[in-house]
Design an enzyme around this catalytic site. Structure first.
Site, PDB file in Angstrom:
ATOM      1  N   LYS A 100       4.677  46.128  -1.263  1.00 55.62           N
ATOM      2  CA  LYS A 100       6.135  46.110  -1.480  1.00 55.62           C
ATOM      3  C   LYS A 100       6.802  45.546  -0.238  1.00 55.62           C
ATOM      4  O   LYS A 100       6.327  45.755   0.879  1.00 55.62           O
ATOM      5  CB  LYS A 100       6.664  47.529  -1.727  1.00 55.62           C
ATOM      6  CG  LYS A 100       7.993  47.567  -2.450  1.00 55.62           C
ATOM      7  CD  LYS A 100       7.792  47.290  -3.927  1.00 55.62           C
ATOM      8  CE  LYS A 100       9.023  47.454  -4.751  1.00 55.62           C
ATOM      9  NZ  LYS A 100       8.687  47.456  -6.182  1.00 55.62           N
ATOM     10  N   ASP A 140      12.506  42.213  -7.113  1.00 54.90           N
ATOM     11  CA  ASP A 140      12.819  43.638  -7.269  1.00 54.90           C
ATOM     12  C   ASP A 140      14.345  43.741  -7.155  1.00 54.90           C
ATOM     13  O   ASP A 140      15.060  42.779  -7.483  1.00 54.90           O
ATOM     14  CB  ASP A 140      12.089  44.455  -6.188  1.00 54.90           C
ATOM     15  CG  ASP A 140      12.057  45.950  -6.499  1.00 54.90           C
ATOM     16  OD1 ASP A 140      11.321  46.360  -7.392  1.00 54.90           O
ATOM     17  OD2 ASP A 140      12.803  46.713  -5.861  1.00 54.90           O
TER      18      ASP A 140
HETATM   19  P1  NAD Z   1      18.885  45.013 -10.178  1.00 55.84           P
HETATM   20  O1  NAD Z   1      19.329  44.731  -8.798  1.00 55.84           O
HETATM   21  O2  NAD Z   1      18.727  43.873 -11.119  1.00 55.84           O
HETATM   22  O3  NAD Z   1      19.870  46.086 -10.871  1.00 55.84           O
HETATM   23  C1  NAD Z   1      20.170  47.322 -10.298  1.00 55.84           C
HETATM   24  C2  NAD Z   1      21.288  47.948 -11.135  1.00 55.84           C
HETATM   25  O4  NAD Z   1      21.513  49.273 -10.664  1.00 55.84           O
HETATM   26  C3  NAD Z   1      22.634  47.236 -11.039  1.00 55.84           C
HETATM   27  O5  NAD Z   1      23.274  47.272 -12.296  1.00 55.84           O
HETATM   28  C4  NAD Z   1      23.419  48.077 -10.038  1.00 55.84           C
HETATM   29  O6  NAD Z   1      24.819  47.990 -10.212  1.00 55.84           O
HETATM   30  C5  NAD Z   1      22.914  49.471 -10.403  1.00 55.84           C
HETATM   31  N1  NAD Z   1      23.044  50.427  -9.312  1.00 55.84           N
HETATM   32  C6  NAD Z   1      22.787  50.249  -7.995  1.00 55.84           C
HETATM   33  N2  NAD Z   1      23.076  51.370  -7.315  1.00 55.84           N
HETATM   34  C7  NAD Z   1      23.501  52.275  -8.222  1.00 55.84           C
HETATM   35  C8  NAD Z   1      23.964  53.612  -8.135  1.00 55.84           C
HETATM   36  N3  NAD Z   1      24.051  54.230  -6.962  1.00 55.84           N
HETATM   37  N4  NAD Z   1      24.308  54.250  -9.282  1.00 55.84           N
HETATM   38  C9  NAD Z   1      24.237  53.601 -10.465  1.00 55.84           C
HETATM   39  N5  NAD Z   1      23.838  52.337 -10.604  1.00 55.84           N
HETATM   40  C10 NAD Z   1      23.477  51.676  -9.494  1.00 55.84           C
HETATM   41  O7  NAD Z   1      17.493  45.808 -10.010  1.00 55.84           O
HETATM   42  P2  NAD Z   1      16.348  45.938 -11.098  1.00 55.84           P
HETATM   43  O8  NAD Z   1      15.370  44.847 -10.890  1.00 55.84           O
HETATM   44  O9  NAD Z   1      16.951  46.167 -12.429  1.00 55.84           O
HETATM   45  O10 NAD Z   1      15.606  47.268 -10.589  1.00 55.84           O
HETATM   46  C11 NAD Z   1      16.068  48.566 -10.919  1.00 55.84           C
HETATM   47  C12 NAD Z   1      14.979  49.588 -10.645  1.00 55.84           C
HETATM   48  O11 NAD Z   1      13.807  49.259 -11.397  1.00 55.84           O
HETATM   49  C13 NAD Z   1      14.498  49.664  -9.189  1.00 55.84           C
HETATM   50  O12 NAD Z   1      14.125  50.986  -8.906  1.00 55.84           O
HETATM   51  C14 NAD Z   1      13.277  48.777  -9.173  1.00 55.84           C
HETATM   52  O13 NAD Z   1      12.388  49.086  -8.114  1.00 55.84           O
HETATM   53  C15 NAD Z   1      12.684  49.125 -10.525  1.00 55.84           C
HETATM   54  N6  NAD Z   1      11.758  48.131 -11.062  1.00 55.84           N
HETATM   55  C16 NAD Z   1      12.165  46.844 -11.249  1.00 55.84           C
HETATM   56  C17 NAD Z   1      11.266  45.943 -11.813  1.00 55.84           C
HETATM   57  C18 NAD Z   1      11.667  44.520 -12.133  1.00 55.84           C
HETATM   58  O14 NAD Z   1      10.877  43.828 -12.793  1.00 55.84           O
HETATM   59  N7  NAD Z   1      12.835  44.061 -11.753  1.00 55.84           N
HETATM   60  C19 NAD Z   1       9.958  46.354 -12.151  1.00 55.84           C
HETATM   61  C20 NAD Z   1       9.609  47.682 -11.949  1.00 55.84           C
HETATM   62  C21 NAD Z   1      10.518  48.562 -11.402  1.00 55.84           C
END
Ligand code: NAD
Length: 423
Positions: A100, A140
């Protein structure tokens, strides 16, 4: 968060009667690369950003994991997340280990040019430590296909050759896979559908349209989960982002329309889009705290870690939680949710769709192939359902605790691989 993940591993290791040396090996990363990225900003001044890459374990294959651009990133956080990646890739049976990375930055405060410079600078910092068979980064939080495209370009310039398999989550035009963008959300919905078959009698529900869902986070994961769940017929009645959320009392939100509305308004408030219209009378604004405590069937935290705490666990009214974010539930909150009989599908299973399609992308890049979206989605479904069934079966021996079963399966596989390579 690192402590939370380590506690979960220690608990699992105790149940598995793991030797202390092997536990120590799994608790600590192989290597953490820590470096600075100096950037000339648009105003001519130099700013320096702190960056990390944790390579946790590669007993099963090259390190694999995303890169986040986030103000809250720390050394401890990337180590904890890389540890989760090791367990996740092992659990779903991929030939990868865990890694990561992250940069301490609020990307919203950067211009496009500064963001590109930061992405290229990050790549220069890790170029000697990554590669298609060494460590394969992906997007991510706050990183996406465009950023990965810049990173790949910089990496190929440094190495002086094409190396599309060095990154996943690339733009499709640069060798990315169809289906990668929505893979994490799609995988989560595949799991929800399968889980529904197992627990529908307990829930007293007959079909998807009787199941209400609230999704926290409207980025890559939350948006795609909500969109695909609604397409499958589930009733998605609440969504939120960092600024707050919206709730329609009993109608399914039109998620793509909500997305368009949010883009125009700059916030979700007011985007009460049902059917083909967005109407201020169709819903109301809610806070993130309220969303987490809604009396829905399924709660989907898909934003950041530790949103459900020991303090708030008592307020949760959902019957199922699908952990689409990494570590959205604090360690001490689990026992309270368990006591309440809430079924928790853990992050290492629920959000594994992203790394599964990353694996499919990596294979396509290595073999210079380009699969159809249908083929990618079919393969994703096959792999994630196999993992789900293995976890479900094991959970039946562990008092129905899906999280404990998933951690045990992941840890067992990593430890077995470690034993084989050190004997
Ligand atoms: P992203 O940046 O695309 O979206 C994050 C979202 O969360 C946004 O809508 C943002 O406004 C919201 N957010 C941020 N802080 C917040 C808060 N305090 N309260 C409520 N909403 C909040 O990120 P993503 O890629 O969608 O990732 C989200 C989660 O999923 C993370 O934990 C990431 O590690 C995990 N994840 C992502 C992937 C991937 O393929 N992108 C894969 C596995 C896990």
């Amino acid at each position: 968060m690192l402590k939370d993940v380590q506690q979960l591993i220690e608990k699992t290791a105790l149940n598995l009667k793991l030797e202390p040396e092997l536990l120590d090996l799994v608790l600590k990363p192989d290597r953490v690369i820590e470096f600075k990225i100096p950037i000339r900003m648009d105003n001519g001044k130099i700013r320096v950003f702190q960056a990390f890459r944790s390579q946790h374990n590669n007993a099963l294959g090259p390190y694999k994991g995303g890169i986040r651009f986030c103000q809250e990133v720390s050394r401890e956080e990337v180590i904890g997340l890389s540890l989760l990646m090791t367990l996740k890739t092992a659990l779903v049976g991929l030939p990868f280990g865990g890694g990561k990375g992250g940069v301490i930055v609020d990307p919203k405060g950067l211009s496009e040019k500064e963001l590109e410079e930061l992405s290229r600078g990050y790549t220069r910092g890790i170029a000697d430590f990554i590669g298609p068979d060494i460590d394969i980064p992906a997007p991510d939080i706050n990183t996406n296909a465009k950023i990965i495209g810049w990173m790949l370009d910089e990496y190929e310039k440094i190495k002086g050759k094409k190396a599309p398999a060095a990154f996943t989550g690339k733009p499709v035009e640069r060798g990315g896979s169809l289906g990668r963008e929505e893979a994490t959300g799609r995988g989560g919905v595949v799991i929800l559908k399968q889980l529904f078959k197992k627990v529908k009698d307990k829930l007293g529900k007959k079909s998807f349209d009787e199941i209400t869902i609230a999704v926290q986070g409207f980025g890559n994961v939350g948006y795609n989960f909500a969109k695909i769940a609604a397409q499958e017929g589930f009733k998605v009645i609440a969504v939120s982002d960092i600024k707050g959320g919206i709730l329609t009392e009993n109608s399914t939100l039109n998620i793509p329309l909500v997305y368009e509305c949010q883009k125009q308004k700059g916030m979700l408030a007011g985007c009460y889009c049902v059917g083909n219209v967005c109407d201020s009378k169709m819903g109301r604004q809610i806070s993130n705290e309220e969303l987490l405590c809604l009396p829905v069937d399924v709660l989907v935290p898909a934003a950041i870690e530790n949103v459900i705490t020991k303090e708030s666990a008592g307020e949760i009214r959902a019957k199922i939680i699908i952990e689409m974010a990494n570590c959205p539930i604090a360690c001490e909150a689990y026992p309270l949710l368990e006591e309440k009989g809430i079924v928790v599908v853990p992050d290492i299973l629920a959000n594994s769709g992203g790394v599964i399609v990353s694996y499919l992308e990596w294979m396509q890049s290595k073999q210079e192939q380009c699969w159809s979206a249908e083929r990618v989605n079919e393969e994703l479904e096959k792999i994630i359902l196999t993992a789900f069934e293995n976890v479900w079966q094991k959970s039946q021996e562990a008092n129905g605790n899906i999280k404990a079963a998933a951690f045990a399966l992941g840890l067992e596989r990593v430890v077995e691989a470690e034993k084989k390579r050190t004997s």
